[in-house]
Structures are given as C-alpha cells and as structure tokens.
Design a protein around this motif. Structure first.
Motif, PDB file in Angstrom:
ATOM      1  N   VAL A 529       0.870  -1.188   0.000  1.00  0.00           N
ATOM      2  CA  VAL A 529       0.000   0.000   0.000  1.00  0.00           C
ATOM      3  C   VAL A 529       0.904   1.234   0.000  1.00  0.00           C
ATOM      4  CG1 VAL A 529      -1.795   1.246   1.230  1.00  0.00           C
ATOM      5  CG2 VAL A 529      -1.791  -1.261   1.230  1.00  0.00           C
ATOM      6  N   VAL A 530       0.731   2.056  -1.027  1.00  0.00           N
ATOM      7  CA  VAL A 530       1.504   3.293  -1.129  1.00  0.00           C
ATOM      8  C   VAL A 530       0.509   4.455  -1.166  1.00  0.00           C
ATOM      9  CG1 VAL A 530       3.242   4.564  -2.420  1.00  0.00           C
ATOM     10  CG2 VAL A 530       3.284   2.053  -2.396  1.00  0.00           C
ATOM     11  N   TRP A 576       9.671   9.281   2.330  1.00  0.00           N
ATOM     12  CA  TRP A 576       8.738   8.173   2.568  1.00  0.00           C
ATOM     13  C   TRP A 576       8.814   7.742   4.035  1.00  0.00           C
ATOM     14  CZ3 TRP A 576       5.771   6.989  -1.532  1.00  0.00           C
ATOM     15  CH2 TRP A 576       6.248   7.244  -2.815  1.00  0.00           C
ATOM     16  N   ILE A 577       7.690   7.246   4.532  1.00  0.00           N
ATOM     17  CA  ILE A 577       7.654   6.647   5.876  1.00  0.00           C
ATOM     18  C   ILE A 577       7.086   5.238   5.740  1.00  0.00           C
ATOM     19  CG2 ILE A 577       6.568   6.694   8.153  1.00  0.00           C
ATOM     20  CD1 ILE A 577       6.620   9.668   8.101  1.00  0.00           C
ATOM     21  N   THR A 584      12.217   6.100   7.849  1.00  0.00           N
ATOM     22  CA  THR A 584      12.046   7.207   6.914  1.00  0.00           C
ATOM     23  C   THR A 584      13.077   7.084   5.810  1.00  0.00           C
ATOM     24  OG1 THR A 584      13.525   8.596   8.238  1.00  0.00           O
ATOM     25  CG2 THR A 584      11.164   8.714   8.719  1.00  0.00           C
ATOM     26  N   ILE A 585      12.628   7.391   4.595  1.00  0.00           N
ATOM     27  CA  ILE A 585      13.489   7.294   3.407  1.00  0.00           C
ATOM     28  C   ILE A 585      13.348   8.606   2.674  1.00  0.00           C
ATOM     29  CG2 ILE A 585      13.973   6.013   1.315  1.00  0.00           C
ATOM     30  CD1 ILE A 585      12.503   3.638   2.560  1.00  0.00           C
ATOM     31  N   SER A 586      14.457   9.282   2.438  1.00  0.00           N
ATOM     32  CA  SER A 586      14.421  10.607   1.810  1.00  0.00           C
ATOM     33  C   SER A 586      14.457  10.544   0.297  1.00  0.00           C
ATOM     34  CB  SER A 586      15.601  11.447   2.312  1.00  0.00           C
ATOM     35  OG  SER A 586      16.827  10.782   1.992  1.00  0.00           O
ATOM     36  N   ALA A 602       3.782   8.813   1.478  1.00  0.00           N
ATOM     37  CA  ALA A 602       4.596   9.923   1.015  1.00  0.00           C
ATOM     38  C   ALA A 602       4.373  11.130   1.935  1.00  0.00           C
ATOM     39  CB  ALA A 602       4.247  10.285  -0.422  1.00  0.00           C
ATOM     40  N   VAL A 603       5.447  11.728   2.335  1.00  0.00           N
ATOM     41  CA  VAL A 603       5.388  12.890   3.237  1.00  0.00           C
ATOM     42  C   VAL A 603       5.601  14.159   2.410  1.00  0.00           C
ATOM     43  CG1 VAL A 603       6.400  13.996   5.256  1.00  0.00           C
ATOM     44  CG2 VAL A 603       6.270  11.486   5.126  1.00  0.00           C
TER      45      VAL A 603
END
Length: 812
Positions: A529-530, A576-577, A584-586, A602-603
């Motif tokens: 799920v994105v 991303w979280i 967390t992924i930047s 998505a943040v």
C-alpha cells in the motif's frame, strides 16, 4: 685278510734292506717322515642291510689295529697286523641293527712311533611303505602296512636285522597305523604280523568311529600321512577300498574305481592328508497310512532335487547318496483320499547326512477345513494366531472357533475393511462344526488413503477430499476458495495440484487404485500500500490490486516532487515513511523486497508563493484605491458594503459558545476550513450597476399582508461615513501583530506549522501586506474557540460573501 704270514714278512723286510743298500751308493740318504695313519668310509650314511666299506692306510710300514664302536657302546676289532706304507687297505660288511652312529678308530705303531685316526658313519632304517585300508559298512577298517627295505635285499635285511629284532619293527608299524587315524594303540586290534619275500607287514583292525578324522556314518574318511617329508620312510602306495562305494577322493588319485582308490609313487610320497568320500544309504518308509495310499519321496541338496521315488504305504525306499552332504528328505504334508486326509504328525521335511532309516508317521483321518482370503490377514483360530489363507485338517465333529479382524491397517496407507463371509454371514467371529469338509472365504474391501498435503488450505478450512476410499472408487479433491486471506495485507493464491495428480484446476477427480499423496500449491502474497495525497506514485512492476508474491522486488518512485494546488500554494515531496517500522526514506525512488506487508506513505510539506501573494495583494489594494477615488459617487453603495463587511466581522465576536462543551474539531477539518477562508484570486466582471442575485423561489404559501418598507434615500457623498474599524484591528498593523495572530491560529489548529514557518520567514515590511494578512488570520484564529463545525461553516460563507461583494464593488 690283513694278517700276513711270518715268512712273507721276513722276506719283505730283507727285500727292503737290500734295496736300501743298493741305493745307498747312488742316492743320498734322506731323513724319514714321521708315522701317519688315516681311515675313512665311502659315505656318511648307510641303510640297515646296506654294504659298508672302511678304508685305511699308513705312510710307512707299521703295525695297525682297526676297531668299530657301535651305538650300544660295544667295540669290535675289524683288523689287526702289519700294513705296508703307502698302500690302501679296506674292510667291508653289512650295516646292522640298531640304527645310529658308528665310530671307527685306527691305531698304528712303527719304530717307536705311534699314530691314530678316527671317522664315523650313520646307520638308519630305509623302507618303502605301502598302506592298504579296507572299510566295511559298519565303520570298521582293516589296515595292512608293508615295509620293504631299500638298498639291500630281504635276505640280507632278514639276517642283519629282522631275525633278531622283528618285534620292534612290527611295533613301529602299529604306531604308524595309530598316527594315520589318530586312534590310541590300545584301541587297535592286531590281526597278523609276518614277512614275505620282499618285506614284512602288520595287519590291524580299527574302529573308524573312534577316529576324529573319520565319520563313517557320513561316509567321510580322512587319513593322515605321518611319513610326509621323511627320508627314511617313503610312502610308495596308499590304497583304500570302500564297500559302500567311492564317490570322490582328494588329492587327485592315481586310480579311482567304483569301490577302490589309490595313490601311487609320487602321488603318495609327500601328501599330508588323504580324503575319501563314500556313499550313505538312506531308507525311507511311512506309518499310519491305509494300504492304498501312495506318497512321493523327494531328496534335495542345497535346494536342488537329486532323487525321487514313489512308494505305497508300508514300503521302503532306499537312496544311495554321496557322503559329506546334508540332504533334505521331503514327503507330502497330507495324503488326500477323496474327502479324507491324513496329516503328517511331525515335519514333512527332515534333514539327513548319515545312513539310516527314516519313518514318517501320519495321523488321521481328518476333514479339510480351508479359509481363503485374497489378502494375508492374521486371524485367530482356536485362540491361536494364524495367517490367511489357512488350511487345516480337523477331526470329525470338532468345533472350530474363528475370529477375523474387522479392520487391518498396513504401513503403506492401505487398509482392509471386513465385509462378510462368502456364505453371507456378517459377524467377524463365528464357530464352525466340522461335520464335512469346509471351504469358505473371508471377504474384505481394500481401501486406500488419499492424503492432501496442504497445511494452508486445511488451516483455513478450504481443502476437502482427504480420507479413505474403496479401491476403484472416484475421489473428488477440491479447494473451495482459490484465494485465502489471512488478513487485509496477506493472502494465499491457489496455483495447482502436484504429486500423484498434477492439475491447475481447483476441483479434480481421480480414480483411487493405490495410495495417493497430493500436494496443494499456493502462492504466498503480501499487499503493498503506497499513499500519496498529491503526486502520482509509480510502482514497477505494476499490480492492479497491490498484491505481490513473497520475495518479489518492487521499485517505488514519486512522479513529481513538487505540485501546486493554487497559484499561491503548493506541496514539496519530503520523503517516505514505512509505517510498520517507522523508517524514513528521503529518496524519491526506493527498491524494496516484499517479505512482509508493506505500507508506505509519502510525506509532503506545504509551500507558499509568498512573492506572488504579496504582489497580488498590493495590486488589489492599489486597484481598490484607484477605483474608490474614481467611483466616489457610489459612496452609499460602497459604504453599505463596508458596513455589511464590518457587521459580518462583528458577528464572529457576537457569537457566544453554547452551554454544552463543544467537541474538539479535528485539525484536518480546521485546515480545510482555513483553506476555504483564504481569499481566492478575484475575477473582474464588467462595470455595471450592482445587482443582487434573486433568492430561491420558496414553495407556494399564503401571502401575508405586505408592509412596504420606508424609502431610504441615499445620502449625499459628503454624508457617507467611513466604515467602522473592525474590532481587534489596530490602527497600524505591525509585524509583531501579524506574527501574534499567526501563532494564535497555529495554537487553535487552524493552520499547520509549515504555514506558520512560511509566514514567519516572509518579508513583512509593507504595511498594506501586513494589514491584509492580519485581516485574513484574525477571524480564523477565533473560529475554533467559539463555534462548532456548523457555525464555522455558516459564518465562513457569510464572511466570504461579504468580502467578495465588497471587492467587486471596489472594482466597479
């Protein structure tokens, strides 16, 4: 011979003196050598009876004495007298008894000088030995041992040895027989002793059953050769006569016949053991059968039939078989005469290896009781364990209680289920009365187990069809749901059957003719799920429903890192979280392995086009001022609009909170209200008198009496009052005022931190810009404190309508 006459001796002395005088005038006189003497024999070893010669000589004339000392110590004078110097003399005679060393001594004397010498030789027996064995049927054997002297004649041997020492020689022959069969001399019976024209012999009777080397009952005879390797006893012949016959012999004999075998000369000399295999005689008869009965007797060796005979009851069958073997004698286990049977009382097979009489005894008569079955089932008959099929013979009128198992389970997932007896009887336990021959069958149904290896489907209760099936029946195996959901984010997808049946259908049928093992195969999947509130997310490989096989690798990336929702505001991708781990992924793109349910969000962070907002607001203010100056004549309408705007703003302050505690409004809802309250970009309509939109037509109703309102004339422009100041709005808005109301709006939850940071970071030097922002933020900061959701929406609509009309009037 050596003793010379005195005249001859004197003559010889005179001749010698004359010869010496004659030669004295011619040859110088030499000094004489000392006296020497020597004695010797032609060889060192002689056989008894063999001719012996003893030689001697002296170097000058001398008196000699020749003697011989025997092994017994006795000394014999062989010669005595004067011997001529340089001449060889000898004496001879026959070597006699006893065997052993002989010492020969010679003594010589001349002119006061003496000399002596010694030699010796050995005397031994030397015989050619012949052994004959005659074996009788009772296991006794007669041995004949013959000694033939070698290197001499019998007459000479007789004179020098046998005549006086025959007993010792025959005793040696008895000892030889004892060593051949390894039987004590005391167990031997001497039958005869004597001699003939070539030698002497001894005849002895031996019971071979006492010999450890022989087994007469098995017709195996072994004889030892104690003379093997000896030089003084040479075995020239070994002969065996066996009355039962000779089957084989070892080593390879010189001659072999039906009853006779022999080893001659070199074949016998150094052989250590002679072995003769004869024949055993096995006699077979029966007992207990009626005279008309016949049986067949079979003899087997190592599983192969070697003899067979048919006899009537009471007759004797005789079998002559090679010895040294173990045979099996077999007769029928039962002899059937119509409906009557006679049964062997013991074993129908007997092992034999010796001669003798075998009697097979039968008992009866009996009735035949036969229980048949297609399968090897263990049952109980007379409370004893038996195995089907079972054949028994029972006495007349005897009761037989039989119980068969209702279920028989084998190790290979096969079982038998009792059906009935062949006569229709349904109980597995019954009793038979043997009043006649009985043959009956036990009926079983064979079943096979169909195993389904499917822990996933079984755990979810969707797999059916496993169990026991009759042989030849049809089994239906089915997976009711091809997709099994463990949770919203995990599932299994059926892919097919494998094992004894291969198919990709959910439901299959198969004929059960053996144990079956079928495995259901599932694909394990997790859901990905994105969530992105703004830009589109691209997932490779794509999945329409977001499900991926375990172990799959997916690449996730954001389509646009920056998006705009209005010309003045937008969003920028921050990262991303991973919601289950909080990671967390930047990066905008990420590659992940699907080994668990995955949920990525998505943040985004809010962005404002502050320069455009400031320019737009300043342009609107300038335009409003210009239009206000130009359209001063429309002051009454503008003043009225301003008053309505002021009154709308005042409504915010006049609303009182309800008595009931207002529930806290969610921050997301407050942000939505704040977004709607913000002033949109105005559109400039054409310049025409302002008209008010007609209200919606109400449903028909009784018209009350209309009271005409008083006509209100517009005041003169000079009498148009300025709109009152909004309560809470200072005369001069400063940067601190704007930041204060912004912070109040943040605490009230109307705006978020990103909006607060954007306003705080903006350049707020122009008074008009700060005034606009203050007017926008002040009412919003108060909404969440005093109103519920419905009131906020209502006031928001009114304020927006008044502001919009006010702005349009300014533009006109």
């Amino acid at each position: 011979m050596l003793r010379l006459r005195s005249e001859q001796r004197i003559l010889m002395v005179m001749l010698a003196l004359l010869l010496a005088v004659a030669l004295a005038d011619v040859v110088p006189v030499r000094a004489q050598a000392p006296l020497t003497v020597e004695v010797w024999t032609s060889k060192d070893k002689y056989a008894v009876g063999e001719l012996v010669r003893i030689y001697f000589r002296v170097n000058k004339d001398a008196y000699v004495r020749l003697t011989l000392r025997r092994p017994t110590g006795e000394v014999l004078v062989l010669a005595e007298g004067t011997a001529k110097g340089g001449q060889i003399y000898y004496v001879q005679g026959y070597a006699g008894y006893p065997p052993g060393w002989r010492v020969v001594h010679i003594y010589a004397e001349a002119d006061g000088e003496t000399a002596e010498d010694t030699t010796r030789f050995y005397v031994h027996f030397l015989f050619a030995v012949e052994v004959s064995v005659r074996i009788s049927m009772d296991g006794t054997a007669r041995f004949d041992v013959v000694y033939i002297p070698l290197r001499t004649t019998w007459n000479i041997f007789y004179e020098v040895c046998y005549k006086d020492h025959a007993d010792a020689l025959h005793k040696e022959q008895v000892e030889l027989i004892s060593s051949i069969v390894e039987v004590s001399e005391h167990s031997l019976s001497i039958l005869e002793k004597g001699y003939y024209h070539e030698g002497f012999y001894t005849r002895v009777m031996v019971d071979l059953r006492k010999s450890p080397l022989c087994s007469p009952e098995k017709a195996v005879f072994s004889f030892k050769n104690p003379m093997a390797g000896r030089e003084d006893r040479v075995l020239s012949a070994f002969r065996v006569y066996c009355k039962s016959g000779v089957y084989s012999a070892s080593p390879e004999p010189t001659t072999i016949q039906e009853h006779f075998v022999s080893w001659e000369g070199i074949d016998a000399k150094d052989v250590s053991m002679f072995k003769v295999i004869g024949y055993i005689v096995v006699n077979v008869t029966t007992k207990g059968l009626p005279p008309e009965a016949k049986i067949t007797i079979v003899i087997e060796f190592e599983g192969s039939k070697v003899a067979e005979k048919e006899i009537r009851a009471g007759e004797i069958a005789s079998f002559k078989l090679p010895g040294g073997r173990k045979y099996t004698v077999e007769v029928p286990a039962d002899v059937k005469l119509g409906d009557i049977c006679y049964v062997i009382s013991k074993e129908e097979k007997v092992a034999v290896e010796t001669s003798g009489l075998l009697t097979f005894e039968y008992v009866g008569p009996f009735y035949k009781f036969n229980i048949l079955c297609r399968y090897p089932v263990e049952i109980r008959a007379w409370k004893l364990k038996e195995r089907l099929p079972l054949l028994m013979w029972v006495a007349p009128d005897q009761e037989v209680e039989v119980e068969v198992p209702e279920e028989v389970v084998f190790d290979n997932r096969t079982r038998l289920i009792f059906t009935s007896w062949s006569d229709g009887y349904k109980s597995p336990k019954r009793t038979f009365m043997a009043d006649k021959p009985i043959t009956i069958e036990v009926l079983y149904t064979r079943q096979y187990y169909v195993e389904i290896k499917d822990p996933i489907g079984k755990a979810q209760g969707v797999t059916t069809g496993e169990g026991w099936y009759d042989e030849g029946s049809i089994a239906k195996l089915e997976v009711r749901n091809d997709t099994v959901y463990v949770s919203d984010l995990e599932r299994y997808v059926f892919t097919g059957w494998s094992g004894d049946v291969i198919s990709d259908e959910r439901s299959i049928t198969v004929k059960v003719d053996k144990p079956l093992s079928v495995s259901a195969s599932w694909r394990h999947q997790f859901r990905l799920v994105v969530v992105s509130e703004h830009s589109k997310v691209i997932v490779e490989p794509p999945s329409p429903d977001g499900w991926y096989d375990v172990g799959a690798t997916v690449k996730i990336r954001i389509e646009s890192e920056a998006v705009s929702d209005t010309p003045f505001t937008g969003y920028r991708f921050k990262g991303w979280i991973v919601e289950d781990t909080g990671q967390t992924i930047s990066a905008t793109g990420v590659t992940m392995k699907v080994d668990r349910p995955l949920k990525l969000r998505a943040v985004w962070e809010r962005t404002y086009n502050v320069p455009l907002i400031v320019v737009t607001v300043l342009a609107l203010i300038a335009l409003s001022i210009g239009l206000f100056v130009v359209k001063r004549g429309a002051g009454e309408r503008i003043a009225g609009m301003k008053r309505r705007l002021v009154l709308s703003m005042e409504k915010i302050k006049e609303v009182k909170p309800p008595e009931v505690r207002v529930p806290k409004v969610r921050p997301e809802r407050i942000r939505e209200i704040a977004e709607r309250v913000r002033i949109p970009k105005p559109t400039i309509p054409p310049l025409k008198p302002p008209t008010r939109a007609a209200p919606p037509t109400p449903p028909p109703a009784p018209r009350p009496p209309v009271e005409k309102p008083p006509i209100r004339r517009p005041p003169t422009p000079s009498a148009v009052p300025r709109p009152p100041a909004i309560r809470g709005l200072p005369e001069h808005v400063t940067r601190e005022d704007v930041l204060r109301v912004t912070e109040e709006a943040l605490r009230a939850g109307v705006i978020d931190e990103r909006t607060f940071d954007a306003i705080k970071a903006a350049s707020l030097e122009d008074e008009e810009t700060m005034n606009i922002l203050y007017r926008m933020l002040l009412p919003l900061s108060k909404l969440a404190e005093v109103m519920n959701r419905e009131e906020v929406d209502r006031v928001h609509k009114e304020v927006m309508r008044d502001i919009t009309e006010y702005m349009r009037s300014l533009l006109r």
